[in-house]
Write a protein that holds these residues in place. Sequence first.
Motif, PDB file in Angstrom:
ATOM      1  N   ALA A 233      28.272  90.234  49.272  1.00 19.67           N
ATOM      2  CA  ALA A 233      28.392  90.535  47.852  1.00 19.67           C
ATOM      3  C   ALA A 233      27.257  89.883  47.071  1.00 19.67           C
ATOM      4  O   ALA A 233      26.611  88.940  47.542  1.00 19.67           O
ATOM      5  CB  ALA A 233      29.740  90.043  47.329  1.00 19.67           C
ATOM      6  N   SER A 234      27.026  90.371  45.876  1.00 22.84           N
ATOM      7  CA  SER A 234      26.028  89.756  45.006  1.00 22.84           C
ATOM      8  C   SER A 234      26.434  88.316  44.700  1.00 22.84           C
ATOM      9  O   SER A 234      27.587  88.044  44.378  1.00 22.84           O
ATOM     10  CB  SER A 234      25.923  90.559  43.707  1.00 22.84           C
ATOM     11  N   GLU A 235      25.482  87.403  44.849  1.00 25.52           N
ATOM     12  CA  GLU A 235      25.718  85.968  44.623  1.00 25.52           C
ATOM     13  C   GLU A 235      26.820  85.413  45.520  1.00 25.52           C
ATOM     14  O   GLU A 235      27.548  84.497  45.133  1.00 25.52           O
ATOM     15  CB  GLU A 235      26.026  85.679  43.153  1.00 25.52           C
ATOM     16  N   SER A 236      26.952  85.961  46.707  1.00 24.43           N
ATOM     17  CA  SER A 236      27.937  85.417  47.648  1.00 24.43           C
ATOM     18  C   SER A 236      27.548  83.990  48.028  1.00 24.43           C
ATOM     19  O   SER A 236      26.365  83.662  48.153  1.00 24.43           O
ATOM     20  CB  SER A 236      28.014  86.290  48.904  1.00 24.43           C
ATOM     21  N   CYS A 237      28.554  83.155  48.187  1.00 24.32           N
ATOM     22  CA  CYS A 237      28.339  81.758  48.585  1.00 24.32           C
ATOM     23  C   CYS A 237      29.391  81.398  49.621  1.00 24.32           C
ATOM     24  O   CYS A 237      30.555  81.789  49.497  1.00 24.32           O
ATOM     25  CB  CYS A 237      28.483  80.824  47.385  1.00 24.32           C
ATOM     26  N   PHE A 238      28.993  80.627  50.629  1.00 22.45           N
ATOM     27  CA  PHE A 238      29.916  80.286  51.702  1.00 22.45           C
ATOM     28  C   PHE A 238      30.026  78.781  51.948  1.00 22.45           C
ATOM     29  O   PHE A 238      30.586  78.358  52.943  1.00 22.45           O
ATOM     30  CB  PHE A 238      29.520  81.030  52.978  1.00 22.45           C
ATOM     31  N   THR A 239      29.471  77.973  51.057  1.00 20.65           N
ATOM     32  CA  THR A 239      29.707  76.533  51.052  1.00 20.65           C
ATOM     33  C   THR A 239      29.941  76.110  49.608  1.00 20.65           C
ATOM     34  O   THR A 239      29.517  76.796  48.660  1.00 20.65           O
ATOM     35  CB  THR A 239      28.514  75.723  51.611  1.00 20.65           C
ATOM     36  N   ILE A 240      30.607  74.975  49.430  1.00 16.59           N
ATOM     37  CA  ILE A 240      30.819  74.453  48.083  1.00 16.59           C
ATOM     38  C   ILE A 240      29.481  74.105  47.441  1.00 16.59           C
ATOM     39  O   ILE A 240      29.262  74.350  46.245  1.00 16.59           O
ATOM     40  CB  ILE A 240      31.765  73.234  48.127  1.00 16.59           C
ATOM     41  N   SER A 241      28.573  73.576  48.232  1.00 17.98           N
ATOM     42  CA  SER A 241      27.239  73.252  47.707  1.00 17.98           C
ATOM     43  C   SER A 241      26.537  74.490  47.172  1.00 17.98           C
ATOM     44  O   SER A 241      25.860  74.436  46.135  1.00 17.98           O
ATOM     45  CB  SER A 241      26.378  72.602  48.795  1.00 17.98           C
ATOM     46  N   ASP A 242      26.700  75.617  47.868  1.00 14.92           N
ATOM     47  CA  ASP A 242      26.075  76.856  47.412  1.00 14.92           C
ATOM     48  C   ASP A 242      26.672  77.329  46.089  1.00 14.92           C
ATOM     49  O   ASP A 242      25.958  77.836  45.221  1.00 14.92           O
ATOM     50  CB  ASP A 242      26.215  77.947  48.468  1.00 14.92           C
ATOM     51  N   HIS A 243      27.987  77.189  45.941  1.00 15.06           N
ATOM     52  CA  HIS A 243      28.623  77.557  44.675  1.00 15.06           C
ATOM     53  C   HIS A 243      28.064  76.710  43.531  1.00 15.06           C
ATOM     54  O   HIS A 243      27.763  77.227  42.445  1.00 15.06           O
ATOM     55  CB  HIS A 243      30.140  77.359  44.763  1.00 15.06           C
ATOM     56  N   ILE A 244      27.920  75.418  43.782  1.00 13.77           N
ATOM     57  CA  ILE A 244      27.376  74.517  42.757  1.00 13.77           C
ATOM     58  C   ILE A 244      25.928  74.882  42.447  1.00 13.77           C
ATOM     59  O   ILE A 244      25.518  74.944  41.275  1.00 13.77           O
ATOM     60  CB  ILE A 244      27.487  73.057  43.224  1.00 13.77           C
ATOM     61  N   SER A 245      25.146  75.160  43.479  1.00 16.61           N
ATOM     62  CA  SER A 245      23.740  75.526  43.281  1.00 16.61           C
ATOM     63  C   SER A 245      23.612  76.825  42.487  1.00 16.61           C
ATOM     64  O   SER A 245      22.679  76.973  41.674  1.00 16.61           O
ATOM     65  CB  SER A 245      23.035  75.678  44.632  1.00 16.61           C
ATOM     66  N   MET A 246      24.522  77.761  42.718  1.00 18.47           N
ATOM     67  CA  MET A 246      24.470  79.030  41.995  1.00 18.47           C
ATOM     68  C   MET A 246      24.656  78.818  40.500  1.00 18.47           C
ATOM     69  O   MET A 246      23.944  79.406  39.673  1.00 18.47           O
ATOM     70  CB  MET A 246      25.546  79.985  42.537  1.00 18.47           C
ATOM     71  N   VAL A 247      25.604  77.947  40.141  1.00 15.63           N
ATOM     72  CA  VAL A 247      25.810  77.663  38.714  1.00 15.63           C
ATOM     73  C   VAL A 247      24.621  76.891  38.154  1.00 15.63           C
ATOM     74  O   VAL A 247      24.157  77.166  37.042  1.00 15.63           O
ATOM     75  CB  VAL A 247      27.125  76.888  38.502  1.00 15.63           C
TER      76      VAL A 247
ATOM     77  N   ILE B  28      37.548 100.673  39.693  1.00 15.23           N
ATOM     78  CA  ILE B  28      36.214 101.252  39.584  1.00 15.23           C
ATOM     79  C   ILE B  28      35.159 100.149  39.556  1.00 15.23           C
ATOM     80  O   ILE B  28      35.487  98.971  39.424  1.00 15.23           O
ATOM     81  CB  ILE B  28      36.087 102.119  38.311  1.00 15.23           C
ATOM     82  N   ASP B  29      33.901 100.548  39.675  1.00 11.75           N
ATOM     83  CA  ASP B  29      32.738  99.654  39.550  1.00 11.75           C
ATOM     84  C   ASP B  29      32.677  98.608  40.668  1.00 11.75           C
ATOM     85  O   ASP B  29      33.208  97.507  40.536  1.00 11.75           O
ATOM     86  CB  ASP B  29      32.710  98.967  38.178  1.00 11.75           C
ATOM     87  N   PHE B  30      31.987  98.986  41.733  1.00  9.39           N
ATOM     88  CA  PHE B  30      31.861  98.120  42.912  1.00  9.39           C
ATOM     89  C   PHE B  30      30.397  97.832  43.245  1.00  9.39           C
ATOM     90  O   PHE B  30      30.044  97.660  44.408  1.00  9.39           O
ATOM     91  CB  PHE B  30      32.556  98.779  44.109  1.00  9.39           C
ATOM     92  N   GLU B  31      29.553  97.776  42.243  1.00  6.41           N
ATOM     93  CA  GLU B  31      28.119  97.658  42.500  1.00  6.41           C
ATOM     94  C   GLU B  31      27.690  96.272  42.963  1.00  6.41           C
ATOM     95  O   GLU B  31      26.556  96.087  43.389  1.00  6.41           O
ATOM     96  CB  GLU B  31      27.323  98.066  41.254  1.00  6.41           C
ATOM     97  N   TYR B  32      28.587  95.277  42.877  1.00  5.59           N
ATOM     98  CA  TYR B  32      28.271  93.932  43.371  1.00  5.59           C
ATOM     99  C   TYR B  32      29.097  93.571  44.612  1.00  5.59           C
ATOM    100  O   TYR B  32      29.097  92.427  45.053  1.00  5.59           O
ATOM    101  CB  TYR B  32      28.538  92.897  42.277  1.00  5.59           C
TER     102      TYR B  32
END
Length: 359
Positions: free
Chosen positions: A142-156, A238-242
């Motif tokens: 998915a768009s902006e998918s993250c699979f570690t907590i660190s990645d979630h933090i880095s995304m923000v 509807i709307d599944f573009e991400y």
Amino acid sequence: MRQSKQTSYLNGNIKAILSELNIDGGFDIFKIHAGGNNRNYKLLTDDKNFCLKEYYWSSEDTRDRGKTEFEFLSALWNSGIRSISEPIHYDEYSHIGLFEFIEGNKIQTNDVNNDLVDRSLQFFKEINFNRYNNQNCNLLNASESCFTISDHISMVNMRIERLGTIDDSTSINKDVQFYINNKLLPLWDNIKKGIYEEAKKQFIGLNNLLPINERCLSPSDFGFHNAILDENDELKFIDFEYAGWDDPAKFVGDYFCQPSVQINLEYFHEFSSSVAQLFPNPEMNLLRYQMLLPLFQIKWCCIILNEFLPDAEKRRQFANNNFSINRLKIDQLAKAESALGRVALITKYLIGGMHHGIH
């Protein structure tokens, strides 16, 4: 053929697509509600009605949103799932997609009740029941998918850094700079600290990669803002573009944090517990969902402020050229203020519910 001047340039593409689908005769086309990134139309033919989507595309943003949506919907449709719009055709050159047109009504915040929340949960369960079949395994993350907590933090962190590039050329831009520096950033620092402390307390490694069997097929940007109650009172999404493979924590977080049709936190525990039970280690997963919920609320504060960034303005202009960017910025800053206030509600809720386990 009845159509506006805005749609006349589409004639050649539409004729080619209908010819490829062996649909003869004339057609009518009308622009319908403007999406955030795309142009949406109702296409009427002698055979049936369609939803035609013209997707945004630029050299700076090369994501093929149309292809993502079409392939995700095709995988669901081929699995027998019918609470979606049937995907008909996608042309990668013109970035035009053709889908079943769903007659019905959009859902408002006051419409959301236990029945609708349960039906949305059943949809998620349905698309993940047989998520490892061959076609689904070929779907992208998915768009902006993250699979570690660190990645979630880095995304923000990345989103906040992008907002830091907003210039101070106008008074509304100066207002948003004040909001970011004096409200958003201090609260984000506190939330990060809380995540670090809770992760340590629960022995959850920040860099632990979420195993494949604990990842979900996510519609992304999922909620009642992207749902329609059709003429038979069936709930259609509807709307599944991400859409694509993602962390269920992000799916749950986005569901409760998206601001368009807000969902009461009273549904959070039952909903998140039910999602957690679809994967191994449900108790640990539920802790992750709870721990990361404030993070996703901050992320949505940032998403709301995308209108202050040049690339977002281009997408909005593409989708709807009859809008005032200054008016939109004023509205979005007010929404961001409101969204930031919801962090306090989430924190209060979690203090009372953080240690609630799986039913």
